[in-house]
Design a protein around this motif. Sequence first.
Motif, PDB file in Angstrom:
ATOM      1  N   UNK A 125     -24.600-101.696  50.804  1.00 31.56           N
ATOM      2  CA  UNK A 125     -25.525-102.180  49.778  1.00 31.56           C
ATOM      3  C   UNK A 125     -24.848-102.253  48.415  1.00 31.56           C
ATOM      4  N   UNK A 126     -23.536-102.439  48.419  1.00 33.79           N
ATOM      5  CA  UNK A 126     -22.804-102.509  47.167  1.00 33.79           C
ATOM      6  C   UNK A 126     -23.181-103.771  46.393  1.00 33.79           C
ATOM      7  N   UNK A 127     -23.163-103.644  45.049  1.00 39.13           N
ATOM      8  CA  UNK A 127     -23.443-104.793  44.198  1.00 39.13           C
ATOM      9  C   UNK A 127     -22.198-105.614  43.906  1.00 39.13           C
ATOM     10  N   UNK A 128     -21.027-105.111  44.320  1.00 35.81           N
ATOM     11  CA  UNK A 128     -19.796-105.842  44.074  1.00 35.81           C
ATOM     12  C   UNK A 128     -19.733-107.090  44.931  1.00 35.81           C
ATOM     13  N   UNK A 129     -19.039-108.106  44.412  1.00 34.21           N
ATOM     14  CA  UNK A 129     -18.931-109.367  45.132  1.00 34.21           C
ATOM     15  C   UNK A 129     -17.955-109.234  46.300  1.00 34.21           C
ATOM     16  N   UNK A 133     -16.250-116.238  51.460  1.00 35.93           N
ATOM     17  CA  UNK A 133     -16.674-116.520  52.825  1.00 35.93           C
ATOM     18  C   UNK A 133     -16.870-115.263  53.664  1.00 35.93           C
ATOM     19  N   UNK A 134     -16.892-114.101  53.016  1.00 37.82           N
ATOM     20  CA  UNK A 134     -17.067-112.869  53.771  1.00 37.82           C
ATOM     21  C   UNK A 134     -18.440-112.256  53.531  1.00 37.82           C
ATOM     22  N   UNK A 135     -19.280-112.936  52.728  1.00 36.29           N
ATOM     23  CA  UNK A 135     -20.591-112.374  52.450  1.00 36.29           C
ATOM     24  C   UNK A 135     -21.619-112.750  53.501  1.00 36.29           C
ATOM     25  N   UNK A 136     -21.297-113.739  54.347  1.00 37.86           N
ATOM     26  CA  UNK A 136     -22.217-114.116  55.423  1.00 37.86           C
ATOM     27  C   UNK A 136     -21.454-114.280  56.728  1.00 37.86           C
ATOM     28  N   UNK A 137     -22.035-113.745  57.785  1.00 35.76           N
ATOM     29  CA  UNK A 137     -21.517-113.939  59.137  1.00 35.76           C
ATOM     30  C   UNK A 137     -22.572-114.741  59.886  1.00 35.76           C
ATOM     31  N   UNK A 144     -26.058-113.027  59.107  1.00 38.22           N
ATOM     32  CA  UNK A 144     -25.928-111.663  58.626  1.00 38.22           C
ATOM     33  C   UNK A 144     -25.361-111.728  57.215  1.00 38.22           C
ATOM     34  N   UNK A 145     -26.188-111.403  56.230  1.00 39.44           N
ATOM     35  CA  UNK A 145     -25.778-111.441  54.832  1.00 39.44           C
ATOM     36  C   UNK A 145     -25.303-110.044  54.435  1.00 39.44           C
ATOM     37  N   UNK A 146     -23.964-109.891  54.328  1.00 38.71           N
ATOM     38  CA  UNK A 146     -23.391-108.590  54.033  1.00 38.71           C
ATOM     39  C   UNK A 146     -23.741-108.148  52.618  1.00 38.71           C
ATOM     40  N   UNK A 147     -23.720-109.083  51.676  1.00 36.54           N
ATOM     41  CA  UNK A 147     -23.972-108.745  50.274  1.00 36.54           C
ATOM     42  C   UNK A 147     -25.396-108.229  50.074  1.00 36.54           C
ATOM     43  N   UNK A 148     -26.362-108.941  50.648  1.00 38.87           N
ATOM     44  CA  UNK A 148     -27.763-108.563  50.470  1.00 38.87           C
ATOM     45  C   UNK A 148     -28.253-107.570  51.519  1.00 38.87           C
ATOM     46  N   UNK A 149     -27.413-107.307  52.523  1.00 43.20           N
ATOM     47  CA  UNK A 149     -27.793-106.406  53.605  1.00 43.20           C
ATOM     48  C   UNK A 149     -29.059-106.919  54.301  1.00 43.20           C
ATOM     49  N   UNK A 150     -29.037-108.235  54.608  1.00 41.13           N
ATOM     50  CA  UNK A 150     -30.186-108.884  55.233  1.00 41.13           C
ATOM     51  C   UNK A 150     -29.753-109.634  56.489  1.00 41.13           C
ATOM     52  N   UNK A 151     -30.679-109.760  57.407  1.00 36.87           N
ATOM     53  CA  UNK A 151     -30.449-110.514  58.641  1.00 36.87           C
ATOM     54  C   UNK A 151     -31.582-111.513  58.805  1.00 36.87           C
ATOM     55  N   UNK A 152     -31.215-112.755  59.108  1.00 33.68           N
ATOM     56  CA  UNK A 152     -32.207-113.800  59.365  1.00 33.68           C
ATOM     57  C   UNK A 152     -31.935-114.431  60.726  1.00 33.68           C
ATOM     58  N   UNK A 153     -32.998-114.703  61.460  1.00 27.47           N
ATOM     59  CA  UNK A 153     -32.901-115.385  62.746  1.00 27.47           C
ATOM     60  C   UNK A 153     -33.827-116.579  62.705  1.00 27.47           C
ATOM     61  N   UNK A 154     -33.251-117.771  62.898  1.00 30.46           N
ATOM     62  CA  UNK A 154     -34.041-119.010  62.840  1.00 30.46           C
ATOM     63  C   UNK A 154     -34.817-119.094  61.523  1.00 30.46           C
ATOM     64  N   UNK A 168     -24.786-104.064  64.152  1.00 29.07           N
ATOM     65  CA  UNK A 168     -24.748-105.519  64.265  1.00 29.07           C
ATOM     66  C   UNK A 168     -23.553-106.092  63.510  1.00 29.07           C
ATOM     67  N   UNK A 169     -23.282-105.560  62.328  1.00 27.81           N
ATOM     68  CA  UNK A 169     -22.129-106.040  61.566  1.00 27.81           C
ATOM     69  C   UNK A 169     -20.829-105.730  62.293  1.00 27.81           C
ATOM     70  N   UNK A 170     -20.736-104.545  62.880  1.00 27.09           N
ATOM     71  CA  UNK A 170     -19.535-104.174  63.635  1.00 27.09           C
ATOM     72  C   UNK A 170     -19.294-105.156  64.774  1.00 27.09           C
ATOM     73  N   UNK A 171     -20.340-105.462  65.532  1.00 23.00           N
ATOM     74  CA  UNK A 171     -20.204-106.422  66.621  1.00 23.00           C
ATOM     75  C   UNK A 171     -19.841-107.806  66.098  1.00 23.00           C
ATOM     76  N   UNK A 172     -20.434-108.178  64.967  1.00 22.73           N
ATOM     77  CA  UNK A 172     -20.177-109.498  64.392  1.00 22.73           C
ATOM     78  C   UNK A 172     -18.731-109.645  63.933  1.00 22.73           C
ATOM     79  N   UNK A 173     -18.199-108.581  63.355  1.00 26.14           N
ATOM     80  CA  UNK A 173     -16.815-108.646  62.865  1.00 26.14           C
ATOM     81  C   UNK A 173     -15.803-108.623  64.007  1.00 26.14           C
ATOM     82  N   UNK A 174     -16.273-108.302  65.192  1.00 25.73           N
ATOM     83  CA  UNK A 174     -15.420-108.347  66.387  1.00 25.73           C
ATOM     84  C   UNK A 174     -16.006-109.345  67.386  1.00 25.73           C
ATOM     85  N   UNK A 175     -16.491-110.468  66.858  1.00 30.39           N
ATOM     86  CA  UNK A 175     -17.203-111.444  67.694  1.00 30.39           C
ATOM     87  C   UNK A 175     -16.374-111.849  68.911  1.00 30.39           C
TER      88      UNK A 175
END
Length: 235
Positions: A125-129, A133-137, A144-154, A168-175
Amino acid sequence: MRQETILLVDDEREIVNLMDIYFCNEGYRLLKAFDGQEALEYLKEEKVDLIIMDVMMPKMDGIEACMKIREEQNMPIIMLSAKNSDMDKILGLSIGADDYVGKPFNPLELVARAKSQLRRYHKFNKDTQPRMNDNELIFEDLVIDILKHEVCVDGRKVRLTPREFSILELLARHQGQVLSMEQIYRNIWNEPFLDGGSTVMVHIRNIREKIELDPKQPRYVQTVWGIGYKLDGPS
């Protein structure tokens, strides 16, 4: 720098007063509540970074309070309970808790677990940028929005607990890569694996129920039988 605030909820005042000493010595601000309803009232007025909450309490128990908190907020929650069976732990984790500590406990262990949860929560939940291209997976319709710590589906926002988001982020970074339950547990909990398999399975099930159209036939988080889990890559 803002002092981190912990809300401790337990009807055993001796425990609350004892942990007040330990957490204050570590530089934390401790709020004290003695039932679930009082905890909810605190959350209307105070910014809380972490909640430590007993299961068995008068007026409103910890299970009901945890469920109500998870409807609106996603700070880490550590559940306390004198019941130490696997089913009790699974129940606590399945309703949104991030960790479970049995009573009686070592005060220093509870402080260490609280610190671990706070480090992980603030990391995501860091406020740093982030890097370009690494703020969304993005995986098909899963974002998966890393910056906002949010997940959206459809296009629908999904509320995950900090622990669920971390998995979820761990799995995403090792897609596309299969991660064993032990790998997931060691990365997310930072503890020896021991009997952590059931804990990982509960969190995976919770993630699927929130992001999958049909959790029994998952589109994103796939099981590779006998090995572990993977997140399918983007289309």
